[in-house]
Scaffold this active site. Structure first.
Site, PDB file in Angstrom:
ATOM      1  N   GLU A 137       0.860  -1.179   0.000  1.00  8.27           N
ATOM      2  CA  GLU A 137       0.000   0.000   0.000  1.00  8.27           C
ATOM      3  C   GLU A 137       0.901   1.236   0.000  1.00  8.27           C
ATOM      4  OE1 GLU A 137      -3.561  -0.371   2.797  1.00  8.27           O
ATOM      5  OE2 GLU A 137      -2.118  -1.796   3.641  1.00  8.27           O
ATOM      6  N   ARG A 163       5.208 -14.419   9.728  1.00  2.00           N
ATOM      7  CA  ARG A 163       5.456 -12.982   9.842  1.00  2.00           C
ATOM      8  C   ARG A 163       6.717 -12.764  10.678  1.00  2.00           C
ATOM      9  NH1 ARG A 163       2.692  -7.975   9.855  1.00  2.00           N
ATOM     10  NH2 ARG A 163       3.488  -6.523  11.416  1.00  2.00           N
ATOM     11  N   LYS A 178       2.977   0.384  11.317  1.00  2.00           N
ATOM     12  CA  LYS A 178       2.905   1.666  10.620  1.00  2.00           C
ATOM     13  C   LYS A 178       2.344   2.752  11.533  1.00  2.00           C
ATOM     14  CE  LYS A 178       2.469   0.276   5.778  1.00  2.00           C
ATOM     15  NZ  LYS A 178       1.586   0.315   4.580  1.00  2.00           N
TER      16      LYS A 178
END
Length: 558
Positions: A37, A263, A273
């Protein structure tokens, strides 16, 4: 390059894909993608996901796509697009011509939603966002149907067209898939496919005011591009049924397959973020490229090399679930990469003046020194030596403890690449008692490289000649968080920021370099660690260096 170092046959994802490909499920070449993104900067955790997708495509003779998931104009910006492109290419994962944008598929995704509505598999819902959440139920209780679930396809088509035309305010309506509100997988309880957002998109402007959700857009985009494997981190495993449901409704032949890997988390590193943004906007750090941050831009500015990051990912290997890795491993990989590449130079961070009283005045002697003790190919350089030099203040003790082998009154040490010196006198400031100068003598017969075989000394220290010294500024970085075990979802982690995570030493003396250093050029400062010249190179008339890592390698000793 990456394929050569990637131990792909040991990776469970490689084995899984290879077994599937042996059944020839696709009539096209293997293809993976990385879909960031463009609403922030890539970090070290992103590198693991990029590497997995890229390396698998290389190992299996496939293609790698970079596709920007730009379906939320409220958060996205061309600044992030450019930064992501630069970071990925810097890492060595160049997608070449295969750079795509989800927003370019807006018409196809819209038409897919229209098709689902016509089939009675999607509907327009007027519930508020809070009501959608309430109706969804919990992990232990089923959801309940929206009161708008049974609208006719014709009514839904008309409402969806009006949504597209901008007739309704933001968040007043959504399009939802009609699946199963009692599904044990909460992601299948009539998930939202489209929402209304009145904002300018950095790429399409005001062409659209409805935008697809990631879980809906993702499989459609994969199908359009001919992706065979959507490799993503483990938190998307529960989203796989929705991914497959969308592709089934499209009746895509040979549909792409989603497969998950673990992960990556690192001790003492915040990769959320939201938290990174709080640190930047709250002034805790100096921008997104602050060398203390785990962003790729921060790591690059600090001095990490793409080779060291790729090696780090290789060392981690195959991760099946969520895993936390000691950040010291990254430091170790950097040292391994730099130890034979960098020039070793002498720099004194806390200078103490030394006058060699029996050395000729107004004389400068050029001494030959090797640039790297482990790599002769880096050659040698000339280092000036004179009557007045500077040593590290820590290399002298007036009352040394047992086992101290550096300089002290009456003791003798070797100056790196030069002579033996003996401390004869200590000069102090009368007012403060601080040591300001040492008076020493040297033995001209002990010069390094002359075959001297006389007496020995246990200590060797580095030094810098007075008149030829270059003044520099050095920034010493430590871990940003005091408690390396602070969980990423802990709201009090900001109180644990290390106040000494950055120490600036404004008057460092270093030997003159053979040629002006280049921005981001790396050096080993003897006994201090590996350093990198700041991208802009200077602060006023001074060179500015960031310490990447100290020389001590704790990982290899575990």
């Amino acid at each position: 390059m990456v394929n050569e170092m990637y131990h792909h046959k040991d990776h469970f994802i490689y084995k899984l894909i290879q077994e599937e490909l042996d059944q020839h499920p696709f009539g096209r070449e293997m293809c993976t993608r990385f879909p960031p993104e463009p609403n922030g900067y890539l970090h070290i955790g992103s590198a693991y996901a990029i590497h997995t997708n890229y390396a698998m495509s290389q190992a299996l003779n496939g293609t790698f796509h970079l596709r920007f998931d730009d379906t939320n104009p409220l958060k996205e910006d061309i600044e992030y697009v450019n930064a992501i492109l630069e970071d990925i290419k810097w890492l060595g994962y160049d997608p070449g011509p295969h750079i795509y944008y989800g927003s370019d598929y807006s018409e196809e995704i819209y038409n897919t939603a229209v098709a689902l509505i016509k089939q009675g598999k999607a509907y327009v819902c007027d519930l508020t966002p809070d009501e959608v959440t309430e109706y969804r139920g919990t992990l232990t209780e089923p959801g309940k149907n929206s009161p708008y679930r049974d609208r006719s396809p014709q009514e839904n088509l008309e409402l969806f067209a009006r949504m597209k035309n901008g007739d309704f305010p933001a968040a007043s309506k959504v399009v939802r898939a009609k699946i199963d509100m009692a599904s044990p997988n909460i992601n299948m309880r009539d998930p939202v496919l489209y929402r209304i957002i009145h904002a300018e998109h950095y790429r399409t402007g005001h062409d659209w005011c409805i935008y697809p959700m990631y879980d809906f857009a993702h499989p459609i985009q994969d199908a359009i591009e001919g992706i065979t494997y959507s490799l993503c981190s483990i938190e998307f495993k529960d989203h796989r049924p929705l991914y497959e449901w969308v592709l089934q409704q499209l009746e895509i032949p040979e549909p792409p397959r989603q497969r998950e890997f673990g992960r990556l988390n690192l001790t003492g590193v915040v990769t959320s973020k939201r938290f990174l943004r709080q640190m930047v906007e709250g002034g805790y750090v100096d921008g997104w490229d602050d060398p203390r941050l785990p962003t790729l831009r921060g790591l690059r500015r600090r001095g990490f090399t793409p080779e060291s990051i790729r090696s780090f990912i290789e060392e981690i290997g195959s991760i099946r679930t969520q895993s936390t890795v000691d950040i010291s491993l990254l430091d170790h990989c950097l040292r391994q990469d730099l130890k034979e590449k960098t020039m070793s130079v002498m720099a004194v961070l806390r200078p103490l003046k030394v006058v060699i009283t029996n050395y000729p005045e107004n004389t400068v002697e050029l001494l030959q020194m090797e640039n790297n003790s482990e790599n002769e190919a880096l050659g040698r350089r000339e280092v000036p030596f004179s009557r007045t030099i500077y040593i590290e203040r820590d290399d002298f003790m007036e009352d040394p403890p047992k086992g101290f082998h550096r300089l002290s009154p009456g003791a003798e040490v070797r100056l790196k690449g030069a002579y033996f010196i003996r401390c004869e006198e200590v000069i102090k400031d009368p007012a403060t008692g601080e040591i300001t100068e040492l008076r020493c003598t040297y033995d001209p017969l002990t010069r390094s490289g002359t075959g001297f075989t006389g007496r020995k000394v246990k200590g060797t220290i580095h030094w810098v000649s007075d008149t030829q010294a270059v003044t520099a500024e050095v920034r010493l970085y430590e871990k940003l968080l005091l408690d390396p075990e602070t969980p990423q979802d802990s709201e009090d982690w900001m109180s644990r920021i290390n106040p000494d995570s950055l120490i600036t030493v404004s008057r460092v003396l270093m030997e003159p370099l053979p040629e002006p250093p280049r921005p981001e050029q790396k050096f080993q400062f003897l006994r201090h660690g590996y350093f990198c010249l700041e991208p802009n190179g200077h602060a006023g008339d001074r060179l500015v260096f960031n310490r990447i890592v100290p020389l001590k390698d704790s990982w290899s000793k575990r």
